[in-house]
Design a protein around this motif. Structure first.
Motif, PDB file in Angstrom:
ATOM      1  N   PHE A 184      21.990  50.072  80.467  1.00  0.00           N
ATOM      2  CA  PHE A 184      21.382  49.590  81.517  1.00  0.00           C
ATOM      3  C   PHE A 184      20.704  48.584  81.750  1.00  0.00           C
ATOM      4  O   PHE A 184      19.655  48.264  80.748  1.00  0.00           O
ATOM      5  CB  PHE A 184      20.379  50.884  81.932  1.00  0.00           C
ATOM      6  N   GLU A 185      20.836  47.516  82.561  1.00  0.00           N
ATOM      7  CA  GLU A 185      20.084  46.398  82.838  1.00  0.00           C
ATOM      8  C   GLU A 185      18.637  46.467  83.442  1.00  0.00           C
ATOM      9  O   GLU A 185      18.890  46.772  84.625  1.00  0.00           O
ATOM     10  CB  GLU A 185      20.756  45.430  83.231  1.00  0.00           C
ATOM     11  N   ILE A 186      17.637  46.158  82.862  1.00  0.00           N
ATOM     12  CA  ILE A 186      16.371  46.435  83.494  1.00  0.00           C
ATOM     13  C   ILE A 186      15.384  45.284  83.407  1.00  0.00           C
ATOM     14  O   ILE A 186      15.157  44.915  82.302  1.00  0.00           O
ATOM     15  CB  ILE A 186      15.460  47.649  82.991  1.00  0.00           C
ATOM     16  N   ALA A 187      15.279  44.464  84.551  1.00  0.00           N
ATOM     17  CA  ALA A 187      14.335  43.325  84.656  1.00  0.00           C
ATOM     18  C   ALA A 187      14.636  42.446  83.329  1.00  0.00           C
ATOM     19  O   ALA A 187      14.061  41.747  82.731  1.00  0.00           O
ATOM     20  CB  ALA A 187      13.073  43.743  84.599  1.00  0.00           C
ATOM     21  N   GLY A 188      15.993  42.276  83.043  1.00  0.00           N
ATOM     22  CA  GLY A 188      16.270  41.162  82.089  1.00  0.00           C
ATOM     23  C   GLY A 188      16.664  41.659  80.687  1.00  0.00           C
ATOM     24  O   GLY A 188      16.958  40.911  79.860  1.00  0.00           O
ATOM     25  N   THR A 189      16.261  42.930  80.490  1.00  0.00           N
ATOM     26  CA  THR A 189      16.286  43.653  79.294  1.00  0.00           C
ATOM     27  C   THR A 189      17.631  44.791  79.247  1.00  0.00           C
ATOM     28  O   THR A 189      18.053  45.050  80.591  1.00  0.00           O
ATOM     29  CB  THR A 189      15.086  44.020  78.517  1.00  0.00           C
ATOM     30  N   GLU A 190      17.831  45.362  78.140  1.00  0.00           N
ATOM     31  CA  GLU A 190      18.624  46.349  78.409  1.00  0.00           C
ATOM     32  C   GLU A 190      18.175  47.643  77.579  1.00  0.00           C
ATOM     33  O   GLU A 190      17.668  47.670  76.570  1.00  0.00           O
ATOM     34  CB  GLU A 190      20.026  46.063  77.451  1.00  0.00           C
ATOM     35  N   LEU A 191      18.565  48.764  78.334  1.00  0.00           N
ATOM     36  CA  LEU A 191      18.454  50.191  77.612  1.00  0.00           C
ATOM     37  C   LEU A 191      19.689  50.747  77.207  1.00  0.00           C
ATOM     38  O   LEU A 191      20.500  50.578  78.129  1.00  0.00           O
ATOM     39  CB  LEU A 191      17.657  51.061  78.264  1.00  0.00           C
ATOM     40  N   VAL A 192      20.106  51.107  76.070  1.00  0.00           N
ATOM     41  CA  VAL A 192      21.275  51.525  75.570  1.00  0.00           C
ATOM     42  C   VAL A 192      21.108  53.123  75.388  1.00  0.00           C
ATOM     43  O   VAL A 192      20.145  53.640  74.734  1.00  0.00           O
ATOM     44  CB  VAL A 192      21.801  50.718  74.207  1.00  0.00           C
ATOM     45  N   ALA A 193      22.036  53.859  76.074  1.00  0.00           N
ATOM     46  CA  ALA A 193      22.198  55.443  76.039  1.00  0.00           C
ATOM     47  C   ALA A 193      22.537  55.713  74.544  1.00  0.00           C
ATOM     48  O   ALA A 193      23.841  55.375  74.334  1.00  0.00           O
ATOM     49  CB  ALA A 193      22.918  55.963  76.974  1.00  0.00           C
ATOM     50  N   LEU A 194      21.797  56.525  73.865  1.00  0.00           N
ATOM     51  CA  LEU A 194      22.499  57.130  72.439  1.00  0.00           C
ATOM     52  C   LEU A 194      22.586  58.801  72.864  1.00  0.00           C
ATOM     53  O   LEU A 194      21.510  59.315  72.844  1.00  0.00           O
ATOM     54  CB  LEU A 194      21.458  56.695  71.392  1.00  0.00           C
ATOM     55  N   HIS A 195      23.709  59.171  72.891  1.00  0.00           N
ATOM     56  CA  HIS A 195      23.673  60.664  72.874  1.00  0.00           C
ATOM     57  C   HIS A 195      23.217  61.214  71.741  1.00  0.00           C
ATOM     58  O   HIS A 195      23.705  61.200  70.482  1.00  0.00           O
ATOM     59  CB  HIS A 195      25.321  60.999  73.327  1.00  0.00           C
ATOM     60  N   THR A 196      22.131  62.084  71.874  1.00  0.00           N
ATOM     61  CA  THR A 196      21.477  62.695  70.743  1.00  0.00           C
ATOM     62  C   THR A 196      21.134  64.176  70.969  1.00  0.00           C
ATOM     63  O   THR A 196      20.281  64.524  71.104  1.00  0.00           O
ATOM     64  CB  THR A 196      19.996  61.999  70.296  1.00  0.00           C
ATOM     65  N   PRO A 197      22.480  65.032  70.952  1.00  0.00           N
ATOM     66  CA  PRO A 197      22.342  66.336  71.207  1.00  0.00           C
ATOM     67  C   PRO A 197      21.611  67.065  70.281  1.00  0.00           C
ATOM     68  O   PRO A 197      21.615  66.739  69.136  1.00  0.00           O
ATOM     69  CB  PRO A 197      23.830  66.865  71.522  1.00  0.00           C
TER      70      PRO A 197
END
Length: 209
Positions: free
Chosen positions: A113-126
């Motif tokens: 997810f690109e947010i204001a020029g940076t990234e959040l990467v989803a890590l599935h952590t069940p």
């Protein structure tokens, strides 16, 4: 403007398996002065929207489907005109709050997810729930762990749809492999770091058996 992280603490209840508990939740806003993503807008949609303060919200990211995290997510999303994202493995928890509906979009492992020029990467952590997800922001040196990892140990696994060995594996394989200096921003309580929590993995395992 530089990307920043803001925390809003909201209060309400969490209900599952016939019990209800009072809880304080951390709501995380990641963005700059123009746009932001909001992680887990719990309990008080109006207050979280006030904290957003007119910025464009590009995504409402849900770390998991427990009702304290999602019950007011649709209200908040409607207020700010943003899509709601949840991992599909928590659809049954979503439907307990929103019968016969779905979030706007699924979260998949590795999604960016690109947010204001940076990234959040989803890590599935069940483990805490089947669809629990952590959001890693490498450029910010931060991971948002929802209820998977707290200061002092793993999230609870004593209720429906949770599993202790699974959460331990998620923490070992997906979180403790991040750089030690990574700040851990949690769903409840104080923040910590990967370096502070990593040495205690075996203690958690021993305590959980």
């Amino acid at each position: 403007m530089a990307v920043r992280i803001e925390r809003v603490v909201t209060s309400g209840t969490f209900s599952l398996d016939g019990g209800t508990w009072d809880v304080d939740n951390n709501v995380w806003i990641v963005g700059d002065n123009e746009s932001a993503a909001v992680i887990d807008p719990a309990h008080d949609a109006a207050r979280v929207a006030q904290a957003v303060n007119g910025r464009t919200v590009t995504a409402v990211l849900l770390s998991h489907g427990h009702d304290d995290h999602i019950r007011h997510a649709r209200d908040f999303a409607d207020r700010v005109g943003a899509p709601v994202y949840l991992h599909p493995a928590d659809q049954m928890l979503w439907e307990a709050v929103y019968p016969e509906s779905r979030p706007d979009s699924d979260i998949s492992d590795g999604q960016r997810f690109e947010i204001a020029g940076t990234e959040l990467v989803a890590l599935h952590t069940p483990g805490h729930s089947p669809g629990s997800v952590s959001f890693h922001a490498p450029a910010l040196g931060t991971v948002f762990t929802g209820d998977t990892l707290f200061q002092g140990g793993p999230g609870a696994t004593g209720r429906s749809f949770s599993d202790f060995p699974t959460i331990i594996n998620s923490i070992r394989e997906r979180l403790l492999t991040l750089p030690a200096e990574t700040v851990v921003n949690t769903g409840h309580g104080d923040s910590t770091s990967i370096g502070a929590e990593a040495p205690h993995l075996q203690e958690w395992i021993d305590r959980g058996h």
